[in-house]
Write a protein that holds these residues in place. Structure first.
Motif, PDB file in Angstrom:
ATOM      1  N   VAL A   1       0.836  -1.336   0.101  1.00 26.91           N
ATOM      2  CA  VAL A   1      -0.026  -0.134   0.053  1.00 26.91           C
ATOM      3  C   VAL A   1       0.864   1.372  -0.137  1.00 26.91           C
ATOM      4  O   VAL A   1       1.754   1.405   0.555  1.00 26.91           O
ATOM      5  N   ASP A   2       0.614   2.101  -0.845  1.00 32.32           N
ATOM      6  CA  ASP A   2       1.175   3.355  -0.882  1.00 32.32           C
ATOM      7  C   ASP A   2       0.913   4.226   0.385  1.00 32.32           C
ATOM      8  O   ASP A   2      -0.206   4.883   0.513  1.00 32.32           O
ATOM      9  N   ALA A   3       1.607   4.525   1.463  1.00 36.25           N
ATOM     10  CA  ALA A   3       1.314   5.124   2.634  1.00 36.25           C
ATOM     11  C   ALA A   3       0.946   6.543   2.405  1.00 36.25           C
ATOM     12  O   ALA A   3       0.465   7.366   3.260  1.00 36.25           O
ATOM     13  N   ASN A   4       1.706   7.055   1.128  1.00 36.76           N
ATOM     14  CA  ASN A   4       1.406   8.583   0.704  1.00 36.76           C
ATOM     15  C   ASN A   4       0.436   8.783  -0.048  1.00 36.76           C
ATOM     16  O   ASN A   4       0.106  10.083  -0.249  1.00 36.76           O
ATOM     17  N   ASP A   5      -0.623   7.787  -0.059  1.00 34.30           N
ATOM     18  CA  ASP A   5      -1.761   7.920  -1.002  1.00 34.30           C
ATOM     19  C   ASP A   5      -2.937   8.397  -0.098  1.00 34.30           C
ATOM     20  O   ASP A   5      -3.394   7.684   0.655  1.00 34.30           O
ATOM     21  N   GLU A   6      -3.458   9.528  -0.560  1.00 34.49           N
ATOM     22  CA  GLU A   6      -4.817  10.062   0.166  1.00 34.49           C
ATOM     23  C   GLU A   6      -5.906   9.163  -0.031  1.00 34.49           C
ATOM     24  O   GLU A   6      -6.551   9.004   1.017  1.00 34.49           O
ATOM     25  N   ARG A   7      -5.823   8.316  -0.937  1.00 31.59           N
ATOM     26  CA  ARG A   7      -7.084   7.180  -1.281  1.00 31.59           C
ATOM     27  C   ARG A   7      -6.677   5.889  -1.123  1.00 31.59           C
ATOM     28  O   ARG A   7      -7.078   4.998  -1.722  1.00 31.59           O
ATOM     29  N   ALA A   8      -5.750   5.448  -0.106  1.00 32.58           N
ATOM     30  CA  ALA A   8      -5.296   4.175   0.280  1.00 32.58           C
ATOM     31  C   ALA A   8      -6.323   3.424   0.780  1.00 32.58           C
ATOM     32  O   ALA A   8      -6.202   2.284   0.399  1.00 32.58           O
ATOM     33  N   ASP A   9      -7.344   3.700   1.405  1.00 29.07           N
ATOM     34  CA  ASP A   9      -8.232   2.968   1.966  1.00 29.07           C
ATOM     35  C   ASP A   9      -9.104   2.446   0.511  1.00 29.07           C
ATOM     36  O   ASP A   9      -9.587   1.422   0.457  1.00 29.07           O
ATOM     37  N   GLU A  10      -9.493   3.338  -0.460  1.00 29.91           N
ATOM     38  CA  GLU A  10     -10.273   3.011  -1.678  1.00 29.91           C
ATOM     39  C   GLU A  10      -9.407   1.789  -2.485  1.00 29.91           C
ATOM     40  O   GLU A  10      -9.773   0.814  -2.777  1.00 29.91           O
ATOM     41  N   THR A  11      -7.861   2.006  -2.397  1.00 27.27           N
ATOM     42  CA  THR A  11      -7.237   1.267  -3.255  1.00 27.27           C
ATOM     43  C   THR A  11      -7.061  -0.278  -2.536  1.00 27.27           C
ATOM     44  O   THR A  11      -7.067  -1.249  -3.247  1.00 27.27           O
ATOM     45  N   VAL A  12      -7.066  -0.279  -1.269  1.00 22.95           N
ATOM     46  CA  VAL A  12      -7.009  -1.488  -0.577  1.00 22.95           C
ATOM     47  C   VAL A  12      -8.354  -2.207  -0.805  1.00 22.95           C
ATOM     48  O   VAL A  12      -8.194  -3.346  -0.983  1.00 22.95           O
ATOM     49  N   SER A  13      -9.389  -1.325  -0.797  1.00 25.47           N
ATOM     50  CA  SER A  13     -10.577  -2.288  -0.940  1.00 25.47           C
ATOM     51  C   SER A  13     -10.905  -2.697  -2.455  1.00 25.47           C
ATOM     52  O   SER A  13     -11.299  -4.007  -2.576  1.00 25.47           O
ATOM     53  N   GLU A  14     -10.147  -1.894  -3.382  1.00 21.67           N
ATOM     54  CA  GLU A  14     -10.196  -2.474  -4.732  1.00 21.67           C
ATOM     55  C   GLU A  14      -9.322  -3.579  -4.964  1.00 21.67           C
ATOM     56  O   GLU A  14      -9.993  -4.636  -5.554  1.00 21.67           O
ATOM     57  N   VAL A  15      -8.108  -3.582  -4.507  1.00 25.10           N
ATOM     58  CA  VAL A  15      -7.276  -4.987  -4.459  1.00 25.10           C
ATOM     59  C   VAL A  15      -7.989  -6.084  -4.020  1.00 25.10           C
ATOM     60  O   VAL A  15      -7.886  -6.911  -4.596  1.00 25.10           O
ATOM     61  N   ASN A  16      -8.560  -5.885  -2.781  1.00 27.58           N
ATOM     62  CA  ASN A  16      -9.513  -6.953  -2.013  1.00 27.58           C
ATOM     63  C   ASN A  16     -10.294  -7.532  -2.791  1.00 27.58           C
ATOM     64  O   ASN A  16     -10.678  -8.746  -3.040  1.00 27.58           O
ATOM     65  N   ARG A  17     -11.181  -6.347  -3.647  1.00 32.37           N
ATOM     66  CA  ARG A  17     -12.186  -7.010  -4.282  1.00 32.37           C
ATOM     67  C   ARG A  17     -11.781  -7.874  -5.541  1.00 32.37           C
ATOM     68  O   ARG A  17     -12.172  -9.073  -5.960  1.00 32.37           O
ATOM     69  N   VAL A  18     -10.372  -7.526  -6.343  1.00 37.86           N
ATOM     70  CA  VAL A  18     -10.038  -8.309  -7.429  1.00 37.86           C
ATOM     71  C   VAL A  18      -9.444  -9.687  -6.749  1.00 37.86           C
ATOM     72  O   VAL A  18      -9.454 -10.640  -7.535  1.00 37.86           O
ATOM     73  N   LEU A  19      -8.862  -9.483  -5.606  1.00 39.49           N
ATOM     74  CA  LEU A  19      -8.122 -10.868  -5.262  1.00 39.49           C
ATOM     75  C   LEU A  19      -9.429 -11.724  -4.769  1.00 39.49           C
ATOM     76  O   LEU A  19      -9.049 -12.987  -5.190  1.00 39.49           O
ATOM     77  N   SER A  20     -10.455 -11.412  -4.374  1.00 37.77           N
ATOM     78  CA  SER A  20     -11.622 -12.547  -4.177  1.00 37.77           C
ATOM     79  C   SER A  20     -12.079 -12.725  -5.518  1.00 37.77           C
ATOM     80  O   SER A  20     -12.271 -13.773  -5.402  1.00 37.77           O
ATOM     81  N   GLU A  21     -12.023 -11.950  -6.847  1.00 35.99           N
ATOM     82  CA  GLU A  21     -12.567 -12.268  -7.892  1.00 35.99           C
ATOM     83  C   GLU A  21     -11.526 -13.547  -8.494  1.00 35.99           C
ATOM     84  O   GLU A  21     -12.367 -14.299  -9.084  1.00 35.99           O
ATOM     85  N   ILE A  22     -10.388 -13.515  -8.277  1.00 31.74           N
ATOM     86  CA  ILE A  22      -9.217 -14.479  -8.889  1.00 31.74           C
ATOM     87  C   ILE A  22      -9.195 -15.673  -8.034  1.00 31.74           C
ATOM     88  O   ILE A  22      -8.322 -16.609  -8.097  1.00 31.74           O
ATOM     89  N   GLY A  23      -9.924 -15.512  -6.803  1.00 35.30           N
ATOM     90  CA  GLY A  23      -9.838 -16.911  -5.972  1.00 35.30           C
ATOM     91  C   GLY A  23      -8.933 -16.643  -4.734  1.00 35.30           C
ATOM     92  O   GLY A  23      -8.316 -17.838  -4.122  1.00 35.30           O
TER      93      GLY A  23
END
Length: 387
Positions: A245-267
């Motif tokens: 996670v980019d600690a300097n990203d103001e939208r870090a929470d959003e990017t974390v959620s998006e990555v977790n969504r894709v991870l769920s999609e690929i199993g």
């Protein structure tokens, strides 16, 4: 660089142009004033919306999916990566074939009244369909090779740690810092498309496989998820995911959620995950540290892959995670057991070794509980001696 940006809000996209008539006029005015030749939409467009916009604006229009596919095409280096990108591009293109031969009309009717043959549209669809099948067959062979590699790692009982995260979070920089692999890393989207695997020696008797994977992005096109499914299996079949996670990203929470969504999609949603907050060198007053949950398990690690601050914390956390309990054993090996002795030197920590005077060895070693295969061989050896 963009010469102008037009934004707007609607309750629902316009079915014809995606944007409303007023925004369409504003966009056309911005194109004329800036002499723009290309319009990029940060949203997916339907084929008809794309065509209607191009007709009204008289410039080329590309949607979010088309832009990402173009970036992927520029970044792909390996044979597999190029095939995957081409497959995604062809699947995207197949939905945008609309024009047949304008100078040949298909006639309806009975035998002899069908006109000169298939339309150019049908020809294009057939050629694309054939090419997609060819690419899928080649990718199936690549996947077989990857499966063989995974089987070999499983037989060697080497745990796999896969780096995942939003694009440009610093995965490749961290991968290079840990392994010295020299993987291409840059401050740009999708700098790495092709997965890279390297051995990482955590302790004298603990080695893991570190895998660098493609970065994710919000609203990742379905074509790309499907095309890169074989590559993303490195994440799905990993023992642990390091979610960068980019600690300097103001939208870090959003990017974390998006990555977790894709991870769920690929199993890979159930694979154990440790969040690694990278780039703390850009934040004032943030020191490298480890955060644990109520059970004492590591959940977050704060570090800087660029400066190296906090890397030992990450390595120690992985060592503790995979090492398990240390087992102390004393064993006597006959000359015929030289192969087992070599395995002990390659996997275990040899504390002491003495020759027994007959060509054999008395050894004192430390093994990990995860070295089940080697422990089983030692148990079988002791059982045969006692029998």
């Amino acid at each position: 660089m963009p010469v102008a940006t037009v934004t707007g809000k609607r309750h629902a996209p316009d079915p014809r142009y995606y944007i409303g008539k007023g925004k369409l006029d504003e966009l056309a005015r911005a194109i004329r004033e800036n002499e723009a030749e290309l319009v990029l939409f940060n949203h997916p467009l339907t084929p008809s919306q794309e065509r209607n916009l191009e007709k009204e604006l008289s410039v080329r229009v590309i949607d979010r999916t088309g832009l990402i596919l173009d970036i992927f095409a520029q970044r792909a280096q390996s044979f597999e990566g190029k095939l995957q990108v081409e497959l995604a591009q062809l699947r995207h293109l197949s939905t945008r074939l609309v024009r047949g031969w304008t100078h040949l009309e298909r006639q309806k009717g009975g035998i002899g009244l069908r006109g000169p043959g298939e339309t150019q549209l049908e020809t294009d669809r057939r050629l694309i369909s054939n090419r997609i099948r060819q690419i899928q067959k080649r990718l199936e062979k690549v996947e077989q090779q990857r499966s063989q590699g995974r089987s070999a790692r499983q037989r060697a009982e080497l745990p796999v740690v896969s780096l995942v995260g939003y694009t440009n979070a610093g995965k490749s920089t961290l991968f290079n810092a840990l392994t010295g692999a020299g993987v291409y890393a840059a401050n740009q989207l999708f700098a790495t498309l092709d997965p890279t695997l390297r051995r990482l020696q955590l302790t004298s008797n603990l080695t893991v496989i570190l895998a660098d994977t493609v970065g994710f992005i919000r609203h990742l096109p379905h074509e790309l998820v499907a095309a890169f499914r074989a590559t993303l299996r490195e994440a799905a079949e990993a023992d642990v995911l390091l979610h960068i996670v980019d600690a300097n990203d103001e939208r870090a929470d959003e990017t974390v959620s998006e990555v977790n969504r894709v991870l769920s999609e690929i199993g890979a949603g159930q694979v154990r995950q440790i969040q690694v907050f990278n780039k703390i060198d850009r934040l004032a007053g943030i020191e490298p540290r480890i955060e644990k949950d109520e059970n004492g398990e590591v959940r977050r690690i704060w570090l800087s892959a660029k400066t190296g601050a906090g890397l030992p914390l990450l390595q120690n956390a992985l060592a503790v995670l995979f090492r398990g309990e240390v087992i102390h054993r004393r064993v006597h090996l006959a000359p015929i057991d030289a192969g087992l002795r070599a395995k002990l030197y390659g996997t275990a920590r040899v504390i002491k070794e003495e020759s027994d005077g007959t060509g054999g060895w008395d050894m004192e070693v430390e093994l990990l509980t995860r070295d089940t295969k080697l422990l089983r061989e030692l148990d079988e050896l002791e059982a045969s001696v006692s029998a």
